[in-house]
Design a protein around this motif. Sequence first.
Motif, PDB file in Angstrom:
ATOM      1  N   SER A   1       0.840  -1.187   0.000  1.00 54.16           N
ATOM      2  CA  SER A   1       0.000   0.000   0.000  1.00 54.16           C
ATOM      3  C   SER A   1       0.882   1.247   0.000  1.00 54.16           C
TER       4      SER A   1
ATOM      5  N   ASP B   1      -3.121   5.132   3.825  1.00 63.47           N
ATOM      6  CA  ASP B   1      -4.327   4.619   4.464  1.00 63.47           C
ATOM      7  C   ASP B   1      -5.506   5.492   4.060  1.00 63.47           C
TER       8      ASP B   1
ATOM      9  N   SER C   1     -10.065   2.704   8.890  1.00 66.37           N
ATOM     10  CA  SER C   1      -8.882   3.055   8.107  1.00 66.37           C
ATOM     11  C   SER C   1      -8.220   1.785   7.605  1.00 66.37           C
TER      12      SER C   1
ATOM     13  N   PRO D   1      -5.152   0.143   4.628  1.00 64.59           N
ATOM     14  CA  PRO D   1      -4.068   0.463   3.679  1.00 64.59           C
ATOM     15  C   PRO D   1      -4.519   0.189   2.255  1.00 64.59           C
TER      16      PRO D   1
END
Length: 417
Positions: A289, A292, A304, A306
Motif C-alpha cells: 500500500s 491509508d 482506516s 491500507p
Amino acid sequence: MAAAVFLLLFGFAVPAQADDVSQIANGLTGSRLYVTTDARAAVPEADQAAIRAALDRRTDADVRAVVVQSGVGKNRLGPMLEAVAQRVGEGKTYVGITADGRMMGISKDLSGQEINQLIARTSGGDIKTRLIRFADLAETKADEKAHAGMVGAFVMLGLLVVVVAGASGAFLVVRRRRREQQAREMAELKRGVEEDVTLLGEDIARLDLNVMDPDLDPAAREDYEKAMNSYDRAKSATERAARPEDMHAVTEALEDGRYHMTAVRARLAGDPVPERRAPCFFNPQHGPSVQDVTWAPPGGPARSVPACAADARRVLNGESPDVRMVPYGDGRRPYWDAGPAYAPYAGGYYASYGGMDLLSGMMIGTMLGSMMSGGFGGGFAPGDMGGGFGGDTGDIGGGWDFGGGDFGGGGDFGGGF
C-alpha cells in the motif's frame, strides 16, 4: 421331703424366661426358622423340620420366620423383627407368627401391600402350612420381579442400543458432511491461492530481468533474486498445503515477493525504493500500500485501511475499489466474506504488520471480522433397600416395608421385644 414339696409347689411354677433379640438373631444366623422357647409346644419338631426345609429351598425369596407365643401384639412383634433383621444382617423378608396364628412381616423386596396380600392368601392353615405357603408365594413373587426386572433391563438395553446407534449415525453423518464441507472449502481456497502465486510468477516473467548482466544494479539484482525465491517458496508451500492454516506461509511468501518486485521496478526506473507497508487491503495482489484511506463495507462502520495508489484514488473519489474476488461455491466473493478458510490466507499477508490484531480492526462488519471477534482457533420401587440398619432397638431407617398381616395395616411400632 420338705425340699421336694417346695420344688413341686414353687420351682415348676416359675415361668420360663422369654427369648431375647440376641438369642433369636443368633438362631436365625444359621437357620431360616426360629421358634421361641414359649412357643415350641405349638410347632412339633417334625413341623419345624418341614418348615426349615421349605424355607431353605426358597432362596430367591430368602424368608426368615420367627414363631412366638400367643398374645404377642404388633407393637412388640414389629420392633422385634426390625431388631433381629439388624443383627442378622442378611435375609430379604422376615415374618413373625404367633402360636395362635397371627402373622406380620417386614421386607426389603416386597411392599407392605404385597406382604399383606401374601399373608392373606395363607390364612386358614396351621403354622407349618402358613409358613410354607408364604415361602412358596414369596418365591413366586421374587421370580416374577426378577423376570420383570430382566425384561426391563433388556428393554432399557435395547433403547440404549437404539439411542447410541442413532447418536453414532448422526455423528457420522455430521462428521462426513463437515469433512465434505472442509474439503470443498480447501479446494476453493487452493484455487484462489494458486491464482495469487501464478500472478506473481507472471509478474516476474514479464520483467525478464537478466541477472547475469554486469551492468545491472546489484541492489536490483538482489531484490529480483529475493522475489524469485519468495515465489518458489510460495509455490512449494501451496503444493504441500493440506489445511487452510498451511496457506499462511504461502501468502507470507507472496507478500515478501511482491514487495521485492516493487523495489526492483523502482530501482530500474531510478526512483526511490518505496517504504515497505502492508499490502493493499482491497486486493493484496496489488502489492504494498501507499497510504491509508477511510472505507466502509456495505452496511458496516468506517475504518482506516491500507490501499495501493489506484484503490486509494478510487475510494477518495467515491468509487468502488478493485476488490480481490476469490472462488466461493459456484461464484466469487470478496476474500473477507468467503468463510473462515480465508483467515490464514489473509493473516499471512499481514503477518509482518500486526497480523490478526491489524486484520480484526480492518475486518469489522465482514464475515472474517465476525469470526475473528469470536476467536479462531435406575429407580427403586417401594420396599427396595434404602439405607442401613439402625440401633438394636430396631430403628433401622428406610428400606424395610411393613405388612401388618393378620394384625391389620403396618405403621410405626414402639417398645421392644
